[in-house]
Design a protein around this motif. Sequence first.
Motif, PDB file in Angstrom:
ATOM      1  N   VAL A   1      47.164   5.918 -33.178  1.00 46.01           N
ATOM      2  CA  VAL A   1      48.277   6.175 -32.719  1.00 46.01           C
ATOM      3  C   VAL A   1      48.493   5.295 -31.031  1.00 46.01           C
ATOM      4  O   VAL A   1      49.343   4.496 -30.975  1.00 46.01           O
ATOM      5  CB  VAL A   1      48.956   7.281 -32.575  1.00 46.01           C
TER       6      VAL A   1
ATOM      7  N   GLU B   1      43.452   9.653 -26.914  1.00 48.70           N
ATOM      8  CA  GLU B   1      43.954  10.426 -28.206  1.00 48.70           C
ATOM      9  C   GLU B   1      45.446  10.488 -27.967  1.00 48.70           C
ATOM     10  O   GLU B   1      46.103  10.921 -27.005  1.00 48.70           O
ATOM     11  CB  GLU B   1      43.365  11.395 -28.728  1.00 48.70           C
ATOM     12  N   ALA B   2      46.285  10.000 -28.836  1.00 48.11           N
ATOM     13  CA  ALA B   2      47.804  10.302 -28.908  1.00 48.11           C
ATOM     14  C   ALA B   2      47.974  11.696 -29.010  1.00 48.11           C
ATOM     15  O   ALA B   2      49.023  12.130 -28.222  1.00 48.11           O
ATOM     16  CB  ALA B   2      48.576   9.703 -29.849  1.00 48.11           C
ATOM     17  N   TYR B   3      47.520  12.730 -29.777  1.00 48.88           N
ATOM     18  CA  TYR B   3      47.941  13.743 -29.687  1.00 48.88           C
ATOM     19  C   TYR B   3      46.601  14.878 -29.859  1.00 48.88           C
ATOM     20  O   TYR B   3      45.889  15.402 -30.551  1.00 48.88           O
ATOM     21  CB  TYR B   3      48.633  14.341 -31.455  1.00 48.88           C
ATOM     22  N   PRO B   4      45.964  14.839 -28.365  1.00 50.84           N
ATOM     23  CA  PRO B   4      44.594  15.526 -28.350  1.00 50.84           C
ATOM     24  C   PRO B   4      44.676  16.862 -28.854  1.00 50.84           C
ATOM     25  O   PRO B   4      43.403  17.526 -29.080  1.00 50.84           O
ATOM     26  CB  PRO B   4      44.683  15.210 -26.724  1.00 50.84           C
ATOM     27  N   GLU B   5      45.687  17.635 -28.893  1.00 49.90           N
ATOM     28  CA  GLU B   5      45.769  18.902 -29.052  1.00 49.90           C
ATOM     29  C   GLU B   5      45.927  19.449 -30.610  1.00 49.90           C
ATOM     30  O   GLU B   5      45.799  20.484 -30.955  1.00 49.90           O
ATOM     31  CB  GLU B   5      46.710  19.889 -28.141  1.00 49.90           C
ATOM     32  N   PHE B   6      46.228  18.337 -31.394  1.00 51.52           N
ATOM     33  CA  PHE B   6      46.706  18.461 -32.914  1.00 51.52           C
ATOM     34  C   PHE B   6      45.573  18.168 -33.599  1.00 51.52           C
ATOM     35  O   PHE B   6      45.424  16.983 -33.830  1.00 51.52           O
ATOM     36  CB  PHE B   6      48.154  17.886 -33.145  1.00 51.52           C
ATOM     37  N   ARG B   7      44.639  19.027 -34.049  1.00 51.19           N
ATOM     38  CA  ARG B   7      43.484  18.500 -34.848  1.00 51.19           C
ATOM     39  C   ARG B   7      43.961  18.194 -36.247  1.00 51.19           C
ATOM     40  O   ARG B   7      44.712  18.888 -36.886  1.00 51.19           O
ATOM     41  CB  ARG B   7      42.505  19.558 -34.893  1.00 51.19           C
ATOM     42  N   ALA B   8      43.309  17.017 -37.017  1.00 52.39           N
ATOM     43  CA  ALA B   8      43.587  16.841 -38.157  1.00 52.39           C
ATOM     44  C   ALA B   8      42.875  17.890 -39.070  1.00 52.39           C
ATOM     45  O   ALA B   8      41.660  18.451 -38.722  1.00 52.39           O
ATOM     46  CB  ALA B   8      43.199  15.575 -38.427  1.00 52.39           C
TER      47      ALA B   8
ATOM     48  N   SER C   1      51.249   9.362 -40.232  1.00 49.85           N
ATOM     49  CA  SER C   1      50.894  10.571 -39.559  1.00 49.85           C
ATOM     50  C   SER C   1      52.143  11.427 -39.069  1.00 49.85           C
ATOM     51  O   SER C   1      52.163  12.458 -38.847  1.00 49.85           O
ATOM     52  CB  SER C   1      49.807  10.253 -38.378  1.00 49.85           C
ATOM     53  N   ASN C   2      53.065  10.480 -39.109  1.00 45.53           N
ATOM     54  CA  ASN C   2      54.397  11.082 -38.369  1.00 45.53           C
ATOM     55  C   ASN C   2      55.540  10.511 -38.845  1.00 45.53           C
ATOM     56  O   ASN C   2      56.129   9.728 -38.246  1.00 45.53           O
ATOM     57  CB  ASN C   2      54.123  10.972 -36.984  1.00 45.53           C
TER      58      ASN C   2
ATOM     59  N   ARG D   1      47.775   6.220 -38.988  1.00 47.04           N
ATOM     60  CA  ARG D   1      46.995   7.450 -38.994  1.00 47.04           C
ATOM     61  C   ARG D   1      46.806   8.108 -37.457  1.00 47.04           C
ATOM     62  O   ARG D   1      46.781   7.110 -36.813  1.00 47.04           O
ATOM     63  CB  ARG D   1      45.693   7.424 -39.677  1.00 47.04           C
ATOM     64  N   SER D   2      46.818   9.132 -37.360  1.00 50.00           N
ATOM     65  CA  SER D   2      46.948   9.639 -35.927  1.00 50.00           C
ATOM     66  C   SER D   2      45.825   9.186 -34.988  1.00 50.00           C
ATOM     67  O   SER D   2      45.758   9.042 -33.661  1.00 50.00           O
ATOM     68  CB  SER D   2      46.947  11.215 -35.731  1.00 50.00           C
TER      69      SER D   2
END
Lengths: 432, 432, 432
Positions: free
Chosen positions: C67, C425-432, C229-230, C63-64
């Motif tokens: 990551v 965070e691995a994807y700080p701009e993409f919120r779950a 997550s990906n 899960r993100s």
Amino acid sequence: MNTKSILGLAVLGAVAALPAWAQEAAAPVNNAFIFNTLLFLIGGFLVFWMAAGFAMLEAGLVRSKNVTMQLTKNIALFAVASLMYWLVGYNLMYPGDAWTIAGLIGGFSPAVIQGDIPADAAYATGSDFFFQLMFCGTTASIVSGTLAERIKLWPFMVFTVILTGLMYPIEASWQWGGGWLSTAGFNDFAGSTLVHAAGGAAALAGALILGPRIGKFGKDGRVHPMPGSNLTLATLGTFVLWLGWFGFNGASQLALGTEADANAVAIIFANTNMAAAAGALAAMVLTQVLYKKVDLTMLLNGALAGLVAITAGPLDPSLFGALWIGAIGGIIAVVVVPMLDKAKIDDVVGAIPVHLVAGFWGTMAVPFYTQGASFGAQALGFAAVAGFMFIVSAIVWTVLKATMGLRPSEEDEIMGLDKAELGLEAYPEFRA
Amino acid sequence: MNTKSILGLAVLGAVAALPAWAQEAAAPVNNAFIFNTLLFLIGGFLVFWMAAGFAMLEAGLVRSKNVTMQLTKNIALFAVASLMYWLVGYNLMYPGDAWTIAGLIGGFSPAVIQGDIPADAAYATGSDFFFQLMFCGTTASIVSGTLAERIKLWPFMVFTVILTGLMYPIEASWQWGGGWLSTAGFNDFAGSTLVHAAGGAAALAGALILGPRIGKFGKDGRVHPMPGSNLTLATLGTFVLWLGWFGFNGASQLALGTEADANAVAIIFANTNMAAAAGALAAMVLTQVLYKKVDLTMLLNGALAGLVAITAGPLDPSLFGALWIGAIGGIIAVVVVPMLDKAKIDDVVGAIPVHLVAGFWGTMAVPFYTQGASFGAQALGFAAVAGFMFIVSAIVWTVLKATMGLRPSEEDEIMGLDKAELGLEAYPEFRA
Amino acid sequence: MNTKSILGLAVLGAVAALPAWAQEAAAPVNNAFIFNTLLFLIGGFLVFWMAAGFAMLEAGLVRSKNVTMQLTKNIALFAVASLMYWLVGYNLMYPGDAWTIAGLIGGFSPAVIQGDIPADAAYATGSDFFFQLMFCGTTASIVSGTLAERIKLWPFMVFTVILTGLMYPIEASWQWGGGWLSTAGFNDFAGSTLVHAAGGAAALAGALILGPRIGKFGKDGRVHPMPGSNLTLATLGTFVLWLGWFGFNGASQLALGTEADANAVAIIFANTNMAAAAGALAAMVLTQVLYKKVDLTMLLNGALAGLVAITAGPLDPSLFGALWIGAIGGIIAVVVVPMLDKAKIDDVVGAIPVHLVAGFWGTMAVPFYTQGASFGAQALGFAAVAGFMFIVSAIVWTVLKATMGLRPSEEDEIMGLDKAELGLEAYPEFRA
């Protein structure tokens, strides 16, 4: 019929008795030519792959609103390097006897790779051209990361034309083309200075003239972190670079046709890997100690700095030598970042610590293991190349700033270059 | 004892005086066999890597609701190609003397790569099988991109079985298996027509029969852009394809055992890179001129179109030849897109301009540099292969439409194939 | 002057009449040494690439919120393996005559790859070291996936130090170092048992001691899926592993200097590809039959399980043999997952079915095609290695649990290790 003729015939006679393919095999095929050419081609495609590594690393370390731009620059700069290195770079870097100014500026003519193979050729010219142009591309890749998120596309491309067509080939000719540095006793096996510090110096000049991203350094004196948007990409990019570096350093042996050459390439592969590993671990432990937590981006840059550091001399150190040279590279990747922040130099991906400073370190480490290398000649070579690249870059950036302009409007920069300049988002469905 | 025996013994005597490994080395080891085999294996793994490149390119250019499906198709189609090429494709494509219909349809039997090595073998059969099956996989990869986002999984897989087991091997046998086209003077070094245009023609037939995605072409006559969900992936895919293409074209020299062969492979590597770079730059400049901004996806497709264009004749042109052949490829990638839009043909990733049209261009460009090639024979070969692939594909797609059905329900297509057909989202945590 | 001298001179005389490079070529260069070294280097960089493949596969399947941690572990474990394999692993695994306990525990000293090349050397020591350390890294990579999302960074790193420095080299020495298993008639060409099952057994021990992720197995007895997550990353990782496996199995032939060796490597490449394809297709069809829809993650694991299965004996089977061995591997990847769920063993990426169970299957399948292999010896080897790895791992995990603690706090695990432990965070701009 004299003795020599008889003896010569003896071999020919024996050959004639063999089956067809063996006759051909027994005929003097120059296996070393094939091995050397193959080394260049394998090394070349591995270094090509580094262009993808830089693209992924940089796309992962910028904010999502500038990703399309970063990707565009990375693939376009490699295409420009391919074109310029053919048009003028290759002969400018390897002029043979056709220097324009002896030892300083090579010849101006497009590369030619076709034609008969000379009897004394050690490798195919095309394979050398292919391999060497990849190094030119790498130098340009280094610049794009530092200047990310705040430079317009076209001035960056014009700079890339000059960098890949003139600047890199000229400074590289000083050493690898047989120019003045090579006669001064400078040692740089695969380019800690000639490629990495050169690119890093061009990036530093650009960062100074371009200034930091809006909001990076607050008026309160604080540094505002702008975390990368995609660390999987950044990690993938680092793995790609690590892989490509085996070709970068390994094929810089330039020969694979003897046991000694094969053995050397093998040692280089192993040392290169060790330096990367040591750089990664050193950065990992150091960030844990300094900041009480491991920082993945530092770990990645530590690996890369280890690689840059070993590049000036990957053959002569023992595995333990590669370890400590790489580890110091990794430490540099960590400790130089706050120094740049203090100086308000905005280096988006950390290319200045990794390529310029660790490149300096790797260059100066050569005399520890390489006979005949001296600290003086190493310092001279570094100063000459980094100085040349910094000064010429500063001039070019200044001229571009005055003519085309370097930075997008404040509004465009805040909106992001993808929407503002390209009208194309990298992740249109994933909202921030 | 006659003279010949003495002379033969002379060599054997000299050999006997050498150390053990040197005796073995002096014994007639067929180094050319090893070099050729190695070329196939390196080329093969590079072309394998292209399967990953297509997967990433296509996954990046579809909308996020169809990404899992696109990935599934790409990995499954390569697996099917591996199976079918063994089961029937290899001997259908390379029948030797065992044609079912001479020069037109080869033999039907599974590939066998084990067994004694014939004394006159130039390479290991297994390496040739490995290399050639990758081309079969590439042909299938081309189709999946065009038809993305609106075709069900299983009819696509059935088409892939027929494409990889029968259609590709048959048309490829006409030229590379020594069939009728090869005697007609057709030239296609690595497959601008036999692989790329063939795949593109199959894709075009599919696009026509399948129809466009819901909402792509509005009732008002306007084209609605459906931007790709992940341009970093698309860029990564393009870099992967560019890398793989060195193997695709380079190893199509089929030999590395002489200086001349090594030299040829080197020229091919350099020309392939030049064509890609020129295609990318041509598309970049052209989109700037036409649309006042650079379009990254066009730049990527420009590079790929440059690669497709040089594939029919990557050895004979000079670097400058590769440049303009590739550049025209890049221009094609840009200008054909609005034509397809006008014709309401929905090609999700641009495979028709890149593979079919640039494949045509590359095929027709061969006579500019290759002695003995003629525009007539090139046009004949292209027409025969593209026509065959288009017609047979159209029949197969029509039969599949009538039996299994090709398209998901309108509801499912709007929901996205990932949820509707597979029940598995590619990015479950990132909401659009 | 006797006859032999004359005959010897005949060759030397003929050589003297040749041009310079041909003299050198005619001098007894040990081409086999170069070919063998090159095989190790190419195989080595391909297996290095597998480290990136595991990183991407695992980062895509967690899960993100975990990551960054998964990426950190993957790059750090490879760096540790590089260090430990030099420090002690290489000589522990290949002690030559310097066993500490004959056939059971090798020698303790750092690897040395520099120095003169012995006259009878078949390859460069550095290339062997480079290749073999990659296998050590692979073994460690397997563990990280199973234990993802719930183990703290530093205890995992300590385990990795022990695994790569001691555990893997010791068990691998039993077979590949010429230890007791090799004399017991065990066959494991490239490591179905020695690498994959070994890693899988260490992972199983860890999963049992660590326990499942919070919420994975509900109190109501239901299994709660926690989707990756990906999936593009997971697919990319699988393609990377598939590519790397050509080096993993192919270069395990250990020689390329004769036609027979080149032929063997070619067969291994083709069989390896076939097994992967068959595993993927078997899993694809089986999930369609069992669950009425194709499951991409199962398809990916099916390909990997096919690869693991063929690894114990990739040379001897026919292509059809590789097909059914791989297909059963793919089936295992599917059917073992619900068994693990039933046993409440939480294996985040499916490494236990893929590496341990399919590794067992591949090991037991060797006697079907390999002369001299016996089911008894195969079972013995598997039991010894898997048992050793499981028991020692269990002890180490238990000690680490009692000392450092293995799991983060419940709060931290729910928040995600990226924020809680790494602050990144691995994807700080993409919120779950």
